[in-house]
Scaffold this active site. Structure first.
Site, short mmCIF file in Angstrom:
data_model
loop_
_atom_site.label_atom_id
_atom_site.label_comp_id
_atom_site.label_asym_id
_atom_site.label_seq_id
_atom_site.Cartn_x
_atom_site.Cartn_y
_atom_site.Cartn_z
N ASP A 1 -7.81 -0.33 9.60
CA ASP A 1 -6.30 1.06 8.93
C ASP A 1 -5.77 1.84 10.16
O ASP A 1 -6.67 1.60 11.21
CB ASP A 1 -7.13 1.73 8.65
CG ASP A 1 -6.70 2.84 7.98
OD1 ASP A 1 -6.03 2.73 7.45
OD2 ASP A 1 -7.29 4.05 7.48
N ARG B 1 -2.99 13.39 -4.28
CA ARG B 1 -3.36 12.90 -3.06
C ARG B 1 -2.42 14.12 -2.29
O ARG B 1 -2.17 15.10 -2.93
CB ARG B 1 -2.37 11.64 -2.68
CG ARG B 1 -2.04 11.71 -1.22
CD ARG B 1 -1.19 10.21 -1.04
NE ARG B 1 -1.82 9.12 -1.24
CZ ARG B 1 -1.58 8.00 -0.86
NH1 ARG B 1 -0.53 8.06 0.71
NH2 ARG B 1 -2.09 7.13 -0.65
N HIS C 1 -10.90 6.88 -0.23
CA HIS C 1 -9.34 6.51 -1.03
C HIS C 1 -10.31 5.58 -1.80
O HIS C 1 -9.33 4.12 -1.68
CB HIS C 1 -8.92 5.99 0.39
CG HIS C 1 -6.80 5.20 -0.61
ND1 HIS C 1 -6.84 5.72 -1.42
CD2 HIS C 1 -5.89 5.19 0.42
CE1 HIS C 1 -5.21 5.38 -1.86
NE2 HIS C 1 -4.96 4.56 -0.40
N GLN D 1 -7.88 2.31 -3.85
CA GLN D 1 -7.54 1.38 -2.48
C GLN D 1 -8.64 0.00 -2.59
O GLN D 1 -8.27 -0.91 -2.18
CB GLN D 1 -7.51 2.02 -1.08
CG GLN D 1 -6.82 0.79 -0.06
CD GLN D 1 -5.66 0.08 -0.08
OE1 GLN D 1 -5.03 0.32 -0.37
NE2 GLN D 1 -5.90 -0.95 0.12
N ARG E 1 -2.67 -3.46 -6.04
CA ARG E 1 -2.62 -2.34 -6.27
C ARG E 1 -2.35 -1.83 -7.62
O ARG E 1 -2.51 -0.86 -8.46
CB ARG E 1 -2.21 -1.51 -5.66
CG ARG E 1 -2.31 -1.42 -4.23
CD ARG E 1 -3.95 -0.52 -3.01
NE ARG E 1 -3.87 0.45 -3.75
CZ ARG E 1 -3.80 1.36 -3.17
NH1 ARG E 1 -2.90 2.07 -1.98
NH2 ARG E 1 -4.19 2.57 -3.92
N CYS F 1 -4.71 -1.49 4.27
CA CYS F 1 -4.59 -0.81 3.28
C CYS F 1 -3.38 -0.80 3.53
O CYS F 1 -2.24 -0.90 2.66
CB CYS F 1 -5.49 -0.45 3.32
SG CYS F 1 -5.08 1.50 4.74
#
Ligand code: CP
Ligand code: NVA
Length: 298
Positions: free
Chosen positions: A217, A101, A128, A131, A285, A257
């Site tokens: 988001d 990340r 991402h 996700q 996830r 998310c």
């Protein structure tokens, strides 16, 4: 050697494999018939905060047989300026895979090239991918195939989340509408590269009309904190709330998310009304990360 660096580069067949196998990983949790990562050691190298991505990968790696080390980028020499390609060449000789990340997309791409070990993008400024794979898995778990459906993304149309949605839309055959202020709409060049049916507008009511999924988001992504005050003014009104939900298809899903900022991109009542979907999405996830890891080493 497989890497998950972006949804743009993920072939449609691999999308389908990851989504299909995630169902089995969810069903068999606690009793996986095989340990596809047995004997391996993986590193999580994170330059930004994380709750869901970190915990789901650490848990998923352990449950599939791997050892895991979490490396805060600031605690290793990378944080003091050691180049990513040198870090990659060291780790590539010691460990079996990496989940990264960071800020620059080029860093995960360089890591993959120089380390020569499976490398997974756990969020960059550009994408991402993990996700959005989970979001699509969750949509399909709750509503069936996403092909032919309408997804409306409301908020910052220029950040990593809508970018990954854009690349998924053309490959999986759903319509994507992005409602965002003019200065925060996706780059035309990115839309052109993706193809597919993507509508970009400032009008969130029209974007939401008849949608099967309303998605949002944060207004202030990690790394954009210095712009927070200005963003809060510009994004005001780009919120998922009851009025917007009423424009969507009856029974439409609302997803986020996470982390969520109530009163900003979503109001508290709408968040709570859809909390079951949103936390199923968060739980998924874990199952989808396992499927990504299994795909990466297969
Ligand atoms: N959605 C998501 O990636 O959450 P984290 O930042 O907590 O990992
Ligand atoms: N766009 C957000 C996603 C958080 C999961 C960010 O980059 O901070």
């Amino acid at each position: 050697m497989k890497h998950l660096l972006s949804l743009e580069k993920l072939p449609r067949a691999d999308f389908e494999t990851i989504l299909r196998d995630a169902t089995g990983f969810k069903r068999e949790r606690g009793a996986h018939p095989t340990q596809p990562l047995a004997g391996q050691t993986w590193a999580l190298i994170f330059s930004k905060s994380s709750t869901r991505t970190r915990v789901s990968f650490e848990t998923g790696l352990r449950e599939l047989g791997a050892g895991v080390m979490f490396l805060n980028a600031n605690d290793i020499q990378l944080g003091r300026g050691e180049p990513i390609k040198d870090t990659a060449r060291v780790l590539g000789r010691m460990i079996h895979g990496a989940v990264i990340r960071t800020f620059a997309q080029s860093d995960v791409e360089d890591f993959a090239i120089y380390s020569k070990i499976p490398t997974i993008n756990a969020l960059t400024d550009e994408e991402h991918p993990c996700q959005v794979l989970t979001d699509i898995f969750t949509f399909e778990e709750l509503r069936g195939p996403i092909a032919g459906k309408v997804v409306a993304f409301i908020g910052d149309g220029a950040c990593n989340m809508p970018a990954s949605w854009i690349f998924a839309a053309a490959k999986l055959g759903f319509e994507l509408r992005i409602a965002a202020p003019k200065a925060f709409q996706p780059a035309a060049e990115c839309l052109k590269r993706a193809g597919g049916k993507i509508i970009v507008t400032e009008d969130l009511l029209s974007a939401a009309t008849g949608a099967d999924l309303l998605y949002t988001d944060v207004w202030v992504s990690m790394g954009k904190e210095a712009e927070a005050a200005e963003r809060l003014k510009i994004f005001a009104g780009y919120q998922i709330n009851q009025k917007l939900v009423e424009r969507a298809k009856p029974g439409a899903l609302v997803m986020h998310c996470l982390p969520a900022y109530r009163g900003k991109e979503i109001d508290a009542a709408t968040f709570e009304a859809h909390a079951d979907t949103i936390f199923t999405q968060a739980e998924n996830r874990l199952h989808v990360q396992k499927s990504i890891l299994n795909w990466a080493v297969s």
